[in-house]
Design a protein around this motif. Structure first.
Motif, PDB file in Angstrom:
ATOM      1  N   THR A   4       0.830  -1.213   0.000  1.00  0.00           N
ATOM      2  CA  THR A   4       0.000   0.000   0.000  1.00  0.00           C
ATOM      3  C   THR A   4       0.865   1.265   0.000  1.00  0.00           C
ATOM      4  OG1 THR A   4      -0.202  -0.091   2.429  1.00  0.00           O
ATOM      5  CG2 THR A   4      -1.961  -1.111   1.124  1.00  0.00           C
ATOM      6  N   THR A   5       2.021   1.193   0.641  1.00  0.00           N
ATOM      7  CA  THR A   5       2.929   2.356   0.636  1.00  0.00           C
ATOM      8  C   THR A   5       3.457   2.629  -0.766  1.00  0.00           C
ATOM      9  OG1 THR A   5       3.602   1.964   2.938  1.00  0.00           O
ATOM     10  CG2 THR A   5       5.063   3.308   1.586  1.00  0.00           C
ATOM     11  N   VAL A   6       3.871   1.579  -1.472  1.00  0.00           N
ATOM     12  CA  VAL A   6       4.359   1.731  -2.848  1.00  0.00           C
ATOM     13  C   VAL A   6       3.253   2.286  -3.747  1.00  0.00           C
ATOM     14  CG1 VAL A   6       5.174   0.475  -4.883  1.00  0.00           C
ATOM     15  CG2 VAL A   6       6.149  -0.031  -2.636  1.00  0.00           C
ATOM     16  N   LEU A   7       2.022   1.787  -3.578  1.00  0.00           N
ATOM     17  CA  LEU A   7       0.889   2.293  -4.358  1.00  0.00           C
ATOM     18  C   LEU A   7       0.658   3.782  -4.079  1.00  0.00           C
ATOM     19  CD1 LEU A   7      -1.747  -0.600  -4.081  1.00  0.00           C
ATOM     20  CD2 LEU A   7      -0.644   0.224  -6.165  1.00  0.00           C
ATOM     21  N   ALA A   8       0.763   4.159  -2.803  1.00  0.00           N
ATOM     22  CA  ALA A   8       0.541   5.560  -2.429  1.00  0.00           C
ATOM     23  C   ALA A   8       1.565   6.479  -3.087  1.00  0.00           C
ATOM     24  CB  ALA A   8       0.605   5.703  -0.904  1.00  0.00           C
ATOM     25  N   VAL A  61      -8.138   3.124  -3.291  1.00  0.00           N
ATOM     26  CA  VAL A  61      -7.335   1.946  -2.945  1.00  0.00           C
ATOM     27  C   VAL A  61      -7.892   1.221  -1.726  1.00  0.00           C
ATOM     28  CG1 VAL A  61      -5.054   1.161  -2.193  1.00  0.00           C
ATOM     29  CG2 VAL A  61      -5.240   2.896  -3.977  1.00  0.00           C
ATOM     30  N   TYR A  62      -8.167   1.969  -0.652  1.00  0.00           N
ATOM     31  CA  TYR A  62      -8.642   1.312   0.573  1.00  0.00           C
ATOM     32  C   TYR A  62     -10.022   0.689   0.386  1.00  0.00           C
ATOM     33  CZ  TYR A  62      -4.763   3.486   3.100  1.00  0.00           C
ATOM     34  OH  TYR A  62      -3.511   3.862   3.539  1.00  0.00           O
ATOM     35  N   SER A  63     -10.904   1.357  -0.374  1.00  0.00           N
ATOM     36  CA  SER A  63     -12.228   0.774  -0.638  1.00  0.00           C
ATOM     37  C   SER A  63     -12.091  -0.547  -1.394  1.00  0.00           C
ATOM     38  CB  SER A  63     -13.088   1.750  -1.450  1.00  0.00           C
ATOM     39  OG  SER A  63     -13.395   2.893  -0.692  1.00  0.00           O
ATOM     40  N   PHE A  64     -11.201  -0.554  -2.379  1.00  0.00           N
ATOM     41  CA  PHE A  64     -10.992  -1.779  -3.155  1.00  0.00           C
ATOM     42  C   PHE A  64     -10.414  -2.895  -2.287  1.00  0.00           C
ATOM     43  CE2 PHE A  64      -8.104  -4.478  -5.640  1.00  0.00           C
ATOM     44  CZ  PHE A  64      -8.994  -5.026  -6.551  1.00  0.00           C
ATOM     45  N   VAL A  65      -9.411  -2.561  -1.480  1.00  0.00           N
ATOM     46  CA  VAL A  65      -8.756  -3.566  -0.645  1.00  0.00           C
ATOM     47  C   VAL A  65      -9.723  -4.111   0.404  1.00  0.00           C
ATOM     48  CG1 VAL A  65      -6.935  -3.949   1.065  1.00  0.00           C
ATOM     49  CG2 VAL A  65      -6.444  -2.640  -0.998  1.00  0.00           C
ATOM     50  N   THR A  82      -6.048   5.166   8.636  1.00  0.00           N
ATOM     51  CA  THR A  82      -7.051   4.374   7.909  1.00  0.00           C
ATOM     52  C   THR A  82      -6.386   3.178   7.238  1.00  0.00           C
ATOM     53  OG1 THR A  82      -8.311   6.402   7.494  1.00  0.00           O
ATOM     54  CG2 THR A  82      -8.901   4.467   6.199  1.00  0.00           C
ATOM     55  N   GLY A  83      -5.156   3.372   6.764  1.00  0.00           N
ATOM     56  CA  GLY A  83      -4.410   2.262   6.175  1.00  0.00           C
ATOM     57  C   GLY A  83      -4.132   1.163   7.185  1.00  0.00           C
ATOM     58  N   ASP A  84      -3.835   1.547   8.437  1.00  0.00           N
ATOM     59  CA  ASP A  84      -3.598   0.552   9.484  1.00  0.00           C
ATOM     60  C   ASP A  84      -4.851  -0.304   9.700  1.00  0.00           C
ATOM     61  OD1 ASP A  84      -1.205   1.877   9.717  1.00  0.00           O
ATOM     62  OD2 ASP A  84      -1.738   2.934  11.565  1.00  0.00           O
ATOM     63  N   ALA A  85      -6.009   0.348   9.788  1.00  0.00           N
ATOM     64  CA  ALA A  85      -7.265  -0.384   9.997  1.00  0.00           C
ATOM     65  C   ALA A  85      -7.614  -1.259   8.794  1.00  0.00           C
ATOM     66  CB  ALA A  85      -8.392   0.605  10.281  1.00  0.00           C
ATOM     67  N   THR A  86      -7.306  -0.772   7.590  1.00  0.00           N
ATOM     68  CA  THR A  86      -7.563  -1.559   6.370  1.00  0.00           C
ATOM     69  C   THR A  86      -6.806  -2.875   6.410  1.00  0.00           C
ATOM     70  OG1 THR A  86      -7.892   0.449   5.050  1.00  0.00           O
ATOM     71  CG2 THR A  86      -7.329  -1.561   3.852  1.00  0.00           C
ATOM     72  N   VAL A  87      -5.530  -2.802   6.749  1.00  0.00           N
ATOM     73  CA  VAL A  87      -4.712  -4.019   6.819  1.00  0.00           C
ATOM     74  C   VAL A  87      -5.206  -4.929   7.938  1.00  0.00           C
ATOM     75  CG1 VAL A  87      -2.389  -4.883   7.305  1.00  0.00           C
ATOM     76  CG2 VAL A  87      -2.700  -2.925   5.776  1.00  0.00           C
ATOM     77  N   ALA A  88      -5.647  -4.379   9.054  1.00  0.00           N
ATOM     78  CA  ALA A  88      -6.174  -5.197  10.156  1.00  0.00           C
ATOM     79  C   ALA A  88      -7.385  -5.998   9.702  1.00  0.00           C
ATOM     80  CB  ALA A  88      -6.538  -4.308  11.343  1.00  0.00           C
TER      81      ALA A  88
END
Length: 509
Positions: free
Chosen positions: A176-180, A334-338, A487-493
């Motif tokens: 996700t970091t690389v995508l960002a 990205v987060y919605s898709f993931v 929000t990225g942290d919660a997405t990965v969780a």
């Protein structure tokens, strides 16, 4: 007795945020007013000077003139003077006044100057209320992480399972970091915000923030992969807790929790019950602290708006717009898709559940301070089990900075464009690699992104002094990118919990 419906906490926080911004605009700091503190035989004397036409510093061997719009430059110039010159500096203000019959110039002279400050308003004076709120959240983070993570690791039991979850978490964070960063680079190349800045504006902004550059460059971060892994292991766990070194705290808590499963069950059960009790107590304390969240948010936002204002946003509009558009694409795209495809959760439900944490992240600009609220939102609203959140979220607060990485990609290209550099594909790939490495192990505190940017600029041979161009809007963008970070942290969780088959049974799909 009629039923009285209470307003939800997230609604109250959003209202406080909006009112705080309005309050900050109304009581903003006057950019044409200064407080001069001088030393006399009777002690310190504080004087207010406003609406000057010209100001002049007279030094032993030189003079320096300033215009009516140079409030910040006057303050910085004085603070940067060597003590020997500062003690002998004389500051003169010239104020013209005229009427139909005559005109005159008033001269105001100051000697033995101790300090020069902006004149505070009620909006900035209430900032300590917000600071107390941030400190209350911060002091909950470490006990909550230790208790939750140790208990969670013990409940997993199998060290292979811990390794598997850790591998998935780290892999998702890096992806996700690389995508960002890639999104940031693509938008910066398409919108070309640096080409919208004229040389005159560039020079003016750079001169205003020139005094802050040396301090930022001296704080430059280095990336050494070997040292990074070595430093994960604490020599003193208590020292790691005292210094808030989250990676070392996570390492200690995981090892402690796994080792609990290897001792006599009668003994480990007592420790686990204690850890569960500490964790539940910390969560309850988060509930109590959140009751004052609207007041803390109001104070923080009003002070920020009053201090920085929106004037600089007009000058750097294209740069700010590029960063915010990139953050929205990553957040909502990205987060919605993931979350939808890998986490099997309705993205609307996900974002609704994250509202409280996102507002607190925006207000505090700190992933660490938001961590206790992120725990609460992820566990209560998204039904992610504690054994996953206790590992994924503290790790994410330290190494997962998608919003910051995206901003650095845009900022690097923006500065290069302003100075007329054309970045080739190799240099842009270098930005991706360097920004990804820089996001690992960086302190989750406000303003750290600008320090990481220095290292990236040097890696692609762009003058590090270029950060002066964006310092004026860094605080506002820091608030926005922290929302993306947490929000990225919660997405990965959510994704890791789903992949392990551990999502709450009562969740609504």
């Amino acid at each position: 007795m009629p039923f009285k419906r209470s307003i939800a906490i997230h609604t109250r926080i959003i209202i406080a945020l909006i009112l705080g911004a309005i309050f900050g605009v109304i009581f903003s700091i006057d950019t044409h007013k200064l407080k001069i503190v001088t030393k006399t035989d009777k002690g310190e004397v504080k004087s207010i000077v406003e609406r000057w036409d010209k100001a002049e510093f007279i030094l032993p061997n030189s003079r320096k003139e300033f215009t009516s719009d140079d409030q910040l430059r006057i303050i910085r110039f004085f603070k940067d003077l060597p003590k020997s010159e500062r003690d002998r500096a004389v500051l003169i203000f010239y104020k013209k006044s005229s009427n139909e019959n005559f005109s005159q110039t008033q001269i105001i002279k100051f000697e033995n100057i101790i300090d020069i400050q902006k004149v505070k308003t009620i909006a900035t004076e209430i900032k300590p209320i917000g600071t107390i709120f941030v400190r209350l959240l911060s002091f909950l983070a470490i006990p909550l992480v230790i208790a939750s993570l140790a208990a969670g690791a013990a409940s997993l039991g199998d060290i292979k399972k811990v390794g598997r979850i850790g591998g998935k978490t780290l892999g998702l964070y890096i992806i996700t970091t690389v995508l960002a960063i890639t999104i940031g680079l693509v938008l910066a190349n398409l919108m070309k915000p640096g080409e919208k800045i004229s040389p005159n504006i560039r020079d003016r902004i750079a001169s205003e923030y020139q005094a802050d550059i040396s301090e930022k460059i001296q704080q430059e971060l280095g990336v050494d992969i070997v040292d990074f892994f070595v430093n994960i292991v604490p020599t003193n766990p208590i020292n790691a807790m005292a210094n808030g070194n989250m990676l070392q705290i996570v390492f200690f808590a995981v090892i402690f929790g796994i080792t609990l499963t290897m001792i006599d069950k009668n003994k480990s059960d007592h420790v686990l019950r204690f850890l569960d009790g500490v964790s539940d107590t910390m969560i309850k304390m988060v509930d109590l602290v959140m009751k004052i969240a609207p007041y803390g948010v109001f104070a923080l936002i009003s002070a920020t708006v009053a201090e920085f204002g929106f004037g600089i946003l007009k000058t750097l509009l294209w740069y700010v717009a590029t960063v915010i558009i990139g953050l929205l694409v990553h957040l909502l795209g990205v987060y919605s898709f993931v979350v939808g495809s890998l986490g099997k959760m309705n993205p609307l439900r996900f974002f609704k559940g994250m509202r409280d944490a996102q507002v607190i992240a925006f207000s505090t600009s700190s992933s660490a301070a938001t961590l206790p609220v992120n725990f609460e939102c992820t566990e209560r609203n998204l039904k992610v089990p504690k054994e996953i959140t206790s590992f994924v979220l503290p790790l994410g607060a330290t190494i997962n900075m998608d919003g910051t990485a995206l901003y650095q990609g845009v900022a690097a290209v923006f500065i290069a464009q302003v100075y007329g550099f054309n970045l080739d594909i190799t240099q842009q790939l270098t930005i991706i690699l360097t920004a990804t490495l820089a996001s690992i192990g960086t302190a989750p505190v406000p303003g750290v992104g600008i320090i990481m940017l220095v290292m990236i600029l040097k890696a692609i041979h762009i003058p590090a002094e270029g950060i002066a161009l964006i310092l004026g809007v860094d605080r506002i963008l820091d608030m926005c990118r922290t929302v993306v970070n947490i929000t990225g942290d919660a997405t990965v969780a959510v994704v890791v919990a789903r992949s392990e088959g551990l999502m709450g049974k009562d969740e609504k799909k």
